[in-house]
Motif scaffolding. Structure first.
Motif, PDB file in Angstrom:
ATOM      1  N   ARG A   1      -4.226  -0.016  19.602  1.00  0.00           N
ATOM      2  CA  ARG A   1      -5.352  -0.442  20.448  1.00  0.00           C
ATOM      3  C   ARG A   1      -6.284   0.730  20.738  1.00  0.00           C
ATOM      4  O   ARG A   1      -5.841   1.831  21.036  1.00  0.00           O
ATOM      5  N   LYS A   2      -7.570   0.431  20.667  1.00  0.00           N
ATOM      6  CA  LYS A   2      -8.596   1.440  20.959  1.00  0.00           C
ATOM      7  C   LYS A   2      -9.139   1.196  22.359  1.00  0.00           C
ATOM      8  O   LYS A   2      -9.488   0.074  22.714  1.00  0.00           O
ATOM      9  N   TRP A   3      -9.198   2.237  23.154  1.00  0.00           N
ATOM     10  CA  TRP A   3      -9.732   2.111  24.522  1.00  0.00           C
ATOM     11  C   TRP A   3     -11.205   1.728  24.470  1.00  0.00           C
ATOM     12  O   TRP A   3     -11.927   2.115  23.577  1.00  0.00           O
TER      13      TRP A   3
ATOM     14  N   TYR B   1      -1.430   7.986  15.660  1.00  0.00           N
ATOM     15  CA  TYR B   1      -2.604   7.389  16.306  1.00  0.00           C
ATOM     16  C   TYR B   1      -2.596   7.560  17.816  1.00  0.00           C
ATOM     17  O   TYR B   1      -3.661   7.582  18.438  1.00  0.00           O
ATOM     18  N   ARG B   2      -1.434   7.764  18.395  1.00  0.00           N
ATOM     19  CA  ARG B   2      -1.418   8.146  19.813  1.00  0.00           C
ATOM     20  C   ARG B   2      -2.087   9.504  20.005  1.00  0.00           C
ATOM     21  O   ARG B   2      -2.827   9.717  20.968  1.00  0.00           O
ATOM     22  N   GLN B   3      -1.803  10.413  19.095  1.00  0.00           N
ATOM     23  CA  GLN B   3      -2.390  11.750  19.198  1.00  0.00           C
ATOM     24  C   GLN B   3      -3.896  11.735  18.938  1.00  0.00           C
ATOM     25  O   GLN B   3      -4.594  12.690  19.268  1.00  0.00           O
ATOM     26  N   MET B   4      -4.394  10.661  18.368  1.00  0.00           N
ATOM     27  CA  MET B   4      -5.829  10.515  18.126  1.00  0.00           C
ATOM     28  C   MET B   4      -6.521   9.743  19.246  1.00  0.00           C
ATOM     29  O   MET B   4      -7.711   9.455  19.167  1.00  0.00           O
ATOM     30  N   GLY B   5      -5.768   9.351  20.287  1.00  0.00           N
ATOM     31  CA  GLY B   5      -6.359   8.693  21.442  1.00  0.00           C
ATOM     32  C   GLY B   5      -6.190   7.195  21.497  1.00  0.00           C
ATOM     33  O   GLY B   5      -6.718   6.544  22.407  1.00  0.00           O
ATOM     34  N   TYR B   6      -5.458   6.632  20.547  1.00  0.00           N
ATOM     35  CA  TYR B   6      -5.191   5.195  20.557  1.00  0.00           C
ATOM     36  C   TYR B   6      -3.860   4.923  21.262  1.00  0.00           C
ATOM     37  O   TYR B   6      -3.007   5.797  21.347  1.00  0.00           O
ATOM     38  N   GLU B   7      -3.687   3.701  21.739  1.00  0.00           N
ATOM     39  CA  GLU B   7      -2.387   3.265  22.234  1.00  0.00           C
ATOM     40  C   GLU B   7      -1.654   2.567  21.090  1.00  0.00           C
ATOM     41  O   GLU B   7      -2.263   1.796  20.335  1.00  0.00           O
ATOM     42  N   THR B   8      -0.370   2.825  20.951  1.00  0.00           N
ATOM     43  CA  THR B   8       0.412   2.166  19.908  1.00  0.00           C
ATOM     44  C   THR B   8       1.677   1.572  20.507  1.00  0.00           C
ATOM     45  O   THR B   8       2.261   2.121  21.438  1.00  0.00           O
TER      46      THR B   8
ATOM     47  N   VAL C   1       0.834  -1.203   0.000  1.00  0.00           N
ATOM     48  CA  VAL C   1       0.000   0.000   0.000  1.00  0.00           C
ATOM     49  C   VAL C   1       0.868   1.252   0.000  1.00  0.00           C
ATOM     50  O   VAL C   1       0.611   2.215  -0.721  1.00  0.00           O
ATOM     51  N   TYR C   2       1.916   1.219   0.802  1.00  0.00           N
ATOM     52  CA  TYR C   2       2.821   2.371   0.930  1.00  0.00           C
ATOM     53  C   TYR C   2       3.421   2.764  -0.416  1.00  0.00           C
ATOM     54  O   TYR C   2       3.590   3.946  -0.712  1.00  0.00           O
ATOM     55  N   LEU C   3       3.709   1.790  -1.252  1.00  0.00           N
ATOM     56  CA  LEU C   3       4.368   2.063  -2.526  1.00  0.00           C
ATOM     57  C   LEU C   3       3.421   2.561  -3.615  1.00  0.00           C
ATOM     58  O   LEU C   3       3.864   3.168  -4.581  1.00  0.00           O
ATOM     59  N   GLU C   4       2.114   2.318  -3.467  1.00  0.00           N
ATOM     60  CA  GLU C   4       1.241   2.642  -4.599  1.00  0.00           C
ATOM     61  C   GLU C   4      -0.048   3.392  -4.255  1.00  0.00           C
ATOM     62  O   GLU C   4      -0.742   3.848  -5.146  1.00  0.00           O
ATOM     63  N   ASN C   5      -0.384   3.520  -2.958  1.00  0.00           N
ATOM     64  CA  ASN C   5      -1.653   4.145  -2.596  1.00  0.00           C
ATOM     65  C   ASN C   5      -1.473   5.166  -1.470  1.00  0.00           C
ATOM     66  O   ASN C   5      -0.373   5.418  -1.013  1.00  0.00           O
ATOM     67  N   ASP C   6      -2.599   5.710  -1.024  1.00  0.00           N
ATOM     68  CA  ASP C   6      -2.615   6.644   0.094  1.00  0.00           C
ATOM     69  C   ASP C   6      -2.562   5.834   1.388  1.00  0.00           C
ATOM     70  O   ASP C   6      -3.587   5.386   1.888  1.00  0.00           O
ATOM     71  N   PHE C   7      -1.350   5.629   1.912  1.00  0.00           N
ATOM     72  CA  PHE C   7      -1.205   4.736   3.058  1.00  0.00           C
ATOM     73  C   PHE C   7      -1.804   5.320   4.332  1.00  0.00           C
ATOM     74  O   PHE C   7      -2.211   4.566   5.226  1.00  0.00           O
ATOM     75  N   ILE C   8      -1.889   6.652   4.426  1.00  0.00           N
ATOM     76  CA  ILE C   8      -2.517   7.256   5.604  1.00  0.00           C
ATOM     77  C   ILE C   8      -4.014   6.955   5.624  1.00  0.00           C
ATOM     78  O   ILE C   8      -4.564   6.547   6.652  1.00  0.00           O
ATOM     79  N   THR C   9      -4.676   7.142   4.500  1.00  0.00           N
ATOM     80  CA  THR C   9      -6.100   6.811   4.421  1.00  0.00           C
ATOM     81  C   THR C   9      -6.320   5.327   4.697  1.00  0.00           C
ATOM     82  O   THR C   9      -7.304   4.939   5.339  1.00  0.00           O
ATOM     83  N   PHE C  10      -5.408   4.497   4.226  1.00  0.00           N
ATOM     84  CA  PHE C  10      -5.502   3.062   4.458  1.00  0.00           C
ATOM     85  C   PHE C  10      -5.528   2.761   5.957  1.00  0.00           C
ATOM     86  O   PHE C  10      -6.424   2.058   6.446  1.00  0.00           O
ATOM     87  N   VAL C  11      -4.565   3.285   6.710  1.00  0.00           N
ATOM     88  CA  VAL C  11      -4.508   2.981   8.145  1.00  0.00           C
ATOM     89  C   VAL C  11      -5.610   3.720   8.897  1.00  0.00           C
ATOM     90  O   VAL C  11      -6.201   3.172   9.843  1.00  0.00           O
ATOM     91  N   ASP C  12      -5.921   4.950   8.497  1.00  0.00           N
ATOM     92  CA  ASP C  12      -7.041   5.662   9.115  1.00  0.00           C
ATOM     93  C   ASP C  12      -8.327   4.851   9.004  1.00  0.00           C
ATOM     94  O   ASP C  12      -9.122   4.770   9.950  1.00  0.00           O
ATOM     95  N   SER C  13      -8.536   4.246   7.845  1.00  0.00           N
ATOM     96  CA  SER C  13      -9.736   3.431   7.628  1.00  0.00           C
ATOM     97  C   SER C  13      -9.716   2.182   8.499  1.00  0.00           C
ATOM     98  O   SER C  13     -10.752   1.748   9.014  1.00  0.00           O
ATOM     99  N   LEU C  14      -8.539   1.606   8.684  1.00  0.00           N
ATOM    100  CA  LEU C  14      -8.419   0.425   9.538  1.00  0.00           C
ATOM    101  C   LEU C  14      -8.808   0.731  10.979  1.00  0.00           C
ATOM    102  O   LEU C  14      -9.566  -0.020  11.600  1.00  0.00           O
ATOM    103  N   VAL C  15      -8.286   1.820  11.527  1.00  0.00           N
ATOM    104  CA  VAL C  15      -8.553   2.096  12.944  1.00  0.00           C
ATOM    105  C   VAL C  15     -10.019   2.442  13.184  1.00  0.00           C
ATOM    106  O   VAL C  15     -10.526   2.217  14.289  1.00  0.00           O
ATOM    107  N   THR C  16     -10.711   2.952  12.165  1.00  0.00           N
ATOM    108  CA  THR C  16     -12.144   3.242  12.354  1.00  0.00           C
ATOM    109  C   THR C  16     -12.967   1.967  12.479  1.00  0.00           C
ATOM    110  O   THR C  16     -14.112   2.005  12.947  1.00  0.00           O
TER     111      THR C  16
END
Length: 239
Positions: free
Chosen positions: A237-239, A209-216, A128-143
């Motif tokens: 991890r999500k609380w 993701y720590r700054q968004m309230g998750y533990e990493t 994903v990192y090499l060909e797509n928007d990897f931030i959107t990818f992980v943002d979507s995962l944590v949701t």
């Protein structure tokens, strides 16, 4: 290179083993047998009845087959996400939902938002990192995570970790055995390397993701895994 389409093709290649279909070398088929145990040790939800487990880019080889067996034992609800071609190589069961999409798919994210007790993304992120928007990818995962849920972003090929390893005596010896010659690997520090996944990116993801309230957490791989000398995992991890 479109990796999603590439692995569609490998899934249909009858000359390849399941290990090779998933992008590993044939001689790593024995080491691959240890992958699920490492995943299992990091995701307690896999042992809880009725957990919702999502595997993104699940492939068709030993790790996902053991995940399926585990889901029978612990009565997990298992969602497997990959190409239809790859998913067709896996068994059907009442507790398994196969979704043939390339993540992040909007409809999929909406369906499973805030529901996953564990998410497995093994040896996928670097594609994903090499060909797509990897931030959107992980943002979507944590949701997708439910409260108390954990995302395992695993098998990250860290170029800086590889340099540290190859700079060590153990790494030099490993390289000589692997390459079959006596040459010492050349290591270039503080050099621009376009497209490489390195310490800066790994730490950035953890901080984001720590700054968004998750533990990493940055966690090592077991030494018995195929690429453990140069790869590592992130737990979110999500609380």
């Amino acid at each position: 290179m479109n990796y999603f389409d590439y692995y569609k093709k490998t899934s249909k290649d009858s000359s390849l083993t399941t290990t090779e279909k998933c992008g590993r070398y044939l001689n790593q088929s024995v080491d691959e047998l240890n992958i699920f145990d490492d995943i299992y040790s990091k995701l307690p939800a896999l042992t809880r009845e009725n957990s919702l487990i999502i595997d993104i880019g699940c492939g068709c080889s030993d790790p996902v087959k053991k995940l399926i067996e585990n889901s029978y034992t612990y009565k997990n609800n298992l969602v497997l996400v990959d190409s239809i071609e790859m998913l067709s190589l896996l068994p059907e069961a009442e507790n398994i939902t196969k979704v043939g999409v390339q993540f992040p798919d909007k409809s999929f994210v909406e369906t499973y938002q805030n529901k996953a007790d564990a998410i497995i993304v093994y040896s996928v992120f670097h594609c994903v990192y090499l060909e797509n928007d990897f931030i959107t990818f992980v943002d979507s995962l944590v949701t997708l995570l439910a409260h108390g849920g954990t995302l395992l972003l695993a098998d990250l090929p860290n170029a800086t970790k590889k340099k540290r390893f190859l700079s060590s005596e153990q790494g030099k010896a490993f390289h000589k055995e692997w390459s079959g010659n006596e040459e010492t690997p050349e290591i270039s520090w503080n050099q621009f390397e376009a497209g490489s996944l390195d310490d800066s990116l790994v730490i950035m993801l953890m901080m984001r993701y720590r700054q968004m309230g998750y533990e990493t957490y940055l966690v090592p791989q077991g030494e018995q895994l195929p690429f453990s000398n140069t790869r590592e995992d992130i737990l979110i991890r999500k609380w």
